[in-house]
Design an enzyme around this catalytic site. Sequence first.
Site, PDB file in Angstrom:
ATOM      1  N   ASP A 398      36.252  42.676  35.782  1.00  0.00           N
ATOM      2  CA  ASP A 398      34.951  42.853  35.779  1.00  0.00           C
ATOM      3  C   ASP A 398      34.333  42.284  34.407  1.00  0.00           C
ATOM      4  O   ASP A 398      34.767  42.632  33.507  1.00  0.00           O
ATOM      5  CB  ASP A 398      34.542  44.355  35.832  1.00  0.00           C
ATOM      6  CG  ASP A 398      32.998  44.630  36.110  1.00  0.00           C
ATOM      7  OD1 ASP A 398      32.527  44.389  36.968  1.00  0.00           O
ATOM      8  OD2 ASP A 398      32.557  45.308  35.360  1.00  0.00           O
ATOM      9  N   GLU A 451      35.318  37.726  37.341  1.00  0.00           N
ATOM     10  CA  GLU A 451      33.883  37.973  37.467  1.00  0.00           C
ATOM     11  C   GLU A 451      33.197  37.312  36.376  1.00  0.00           C
ATOM     12  O   GLU A 451      32.815  38.026  35.607  1.00  0.00           O
ATOM     13  CB  GLU A 451      33.390  39.255  37.822  1.00  0.00           C
ATOM     14  CG  GLU A 451      32.020  39.247  38.445  1.00  0.00           C
ATOM     15  CD  GLU A 451      31.171  40.445  37.809  1.00  0.00           C
ATOM     16  OE1 GLU A 451      30.002  40.816  38.314  1.00  0.00           O
ATOM     17  OE2 GLU A 451      31.807  41.273  36.965  1.00  0.00           O
TER      18      GLU A 451
END
Length: 719
Positions: A398, A451
């Site tokens: 993330d 990401e």
Amino acid sequence: MPATDRSTAEAVARGRHSDPFSVLGLHDGWVTALIPDAERVWAVAGRTEVELFPVCPGVFCGAWDGGNYRLRASNPQVTWDFDDPYRFGPVLGAIDEYLIGEGTHRRLWEVLGAHVITHEGIRGVHFAVWAPSALRVSVVGGFNNHDGRRHQMRRRGVTGVWEIFVPGLQAGEAYQYEILGANGEICPLKADPVGFGAEHPPAKASLVRELGLHPWGDGAWIKDRKALNEIHAPISVYEVHAGSWRRVAEEGNRSLSYFELGRQLIDYVAEMGFTHIEFLPLTEHPFDGSWGYQPIGMYAPTIRLGRPEEFAAMVDAAHRRGIGVILDWVPGHFPTDDHGLKRFDGTALYEHADPKEGYQQDWNTLIYNFGRREVANYLEANALFWLDQYHLDGLRVDAVASMLYRDYSRKQGEWVPNVHGGRENLEAIAFLQAVNRLAYGEKPGIMTVAEESTTYPGVTRPTDKGGLGFGYKWNMGWMNDWLRYFNRDPVHRRWHHNEITFASSYTYSENFFLPISHDEVVHGKGSMIGKMPGGTLDKFANLRAFYALMWTHPGKKLLFMGQEFAQWSEWNHDDELDWALLDAPMHEGVRNLVRDLNVLYREMKALHWGDCEPAGFSWIEPDDADASVYVYERRAPGADPVVIAANLTPIERTQRIGLPEGGHWREILNTDSDYYGGANWGNLGTIQADELPAQRRPFGAEVYLPPLSVVMFAPDRAE
């Protein structure tokens, strides 16, 4: 005269002695014990019993020459016998100490945390925690009335690790660490950074959990999964927030357990043809509203859904059905909750001391000090932990952009340049490279996914060639461009034709995922069906066209739950998906389409082999802006080509398109089929290619394109 003098005893009793193990236990023929709630204490071995004399309140000492012993304590209410934790030697070995100090202990979870073991013939729990600036560390819980004097830990040299073996404790025991900081003040009680379990929030203690309890049956899957995760494989991911996929209304609207998900979710994903499930973070976290993206228990599957072995059983169930499991992993920041890593030993230990480096203002979180070797080791080992202990097939990392840049979301003067004066976070870059080297080196066949929302070069380039070493990267540019285009009224699309074609200009610069994730259906962004323009029929037609183009465009696929059946409402983590919508044919039609797209994507090599290979895609008609028509070809070695034609206006069109070969071509999918909720206009199942070249192809055919639709063709080999 007792061996322990009063001043030393008082320091131990107050929890202010730097080395309690040098005082307590058996030393030079004297036993010294700290039992604050006892009035009388004896050392006992078989029939030998020696009473210890009080040195100061809570501390008792007496001569003993009988070897191993137990303690017996009494007060007016009770008498109890127990093994003295201070008679046991260290558990950690010299090699562990060396690797911890060096920051290279790949299996850190095997030595830190709480482990049920047999030590010197006695069953109990070994606790070990890193707190280098602490003056004293104690493990506390119901087993010692949360009294930090009772189980003061042993410092292990210069490593900063403290340990203690507590005999008699078992799995399931709740515990925390009481830490006396370098400033002489007691820190807030801390959860274990390497704890394998936790109490149900809002309770904050860690739980002793045994690892390896689940009997795995996925050996064949692990052996073969490399071929299922590599760039030429069909990878179609169903992104799931486990707590809100389904709920049990008759039981207080509770979330499904890991066991229930292991049946219901796995069955659904298999039926829908997805190849992988990606879970939003399931590491333990204090606040439901963070969806797991502000974790505290990095080594603990959240107790909200069950015990660790039940999480393992869910992963195993997926593997037995041929489905991979990816976990969202959050090494970029951690919450400021007092029981977490914040100023863990009274200093900025895991985080930077300077808020310009250590505070993430967007999320009110703290940033790991990736340049400190022990912190980097903690996170690197954590990545391996999930892949090793829980057999995960991948980690989606993330907020990588926030890690790569020191000025991420900061104004001038709010960030500290690197040693070269630049904005890149060199320590975080080195950390990400190390994680990927470790993950792929130790667990062949897994995938890591970044990401990453910027144009940082080489995210999926190997580390030995200067890249970050990820397997895949989310294509955020594609997502933004296509959503912007589809949000437009079709009358305006002719002026923005390149918003669809532009992605093909860089689609092979990285190994990309095409993500329609939870981020696109929260915080006022609505749902996918809600983003589409027009009336209800046009909204559904647009969404079907979007999905067909997404599944046939180069790049692996990711779709967040609920969007496969066109949920109207924005995702709400406190409630389940709107499953009742599937009673309506239009919603069921979209789900039928996604299922069929997954089937075609998996079965037709041309649709997946070239997701990350330039040879797998070419435009046939990229420039027909006036008609908002797009035509392209997908191909693969030794496989039939697939031609995709899209009409993104509400006007029916008949177009001549180029084809790579002659003969009959089957219409293998038409988003306007009534099975998908469309008007059922099409090409009656087939088209005939003639020998008149068209659009730089040697053959061509007249094709009917229904309004707001995508049609797909493949050679008919049955003729």
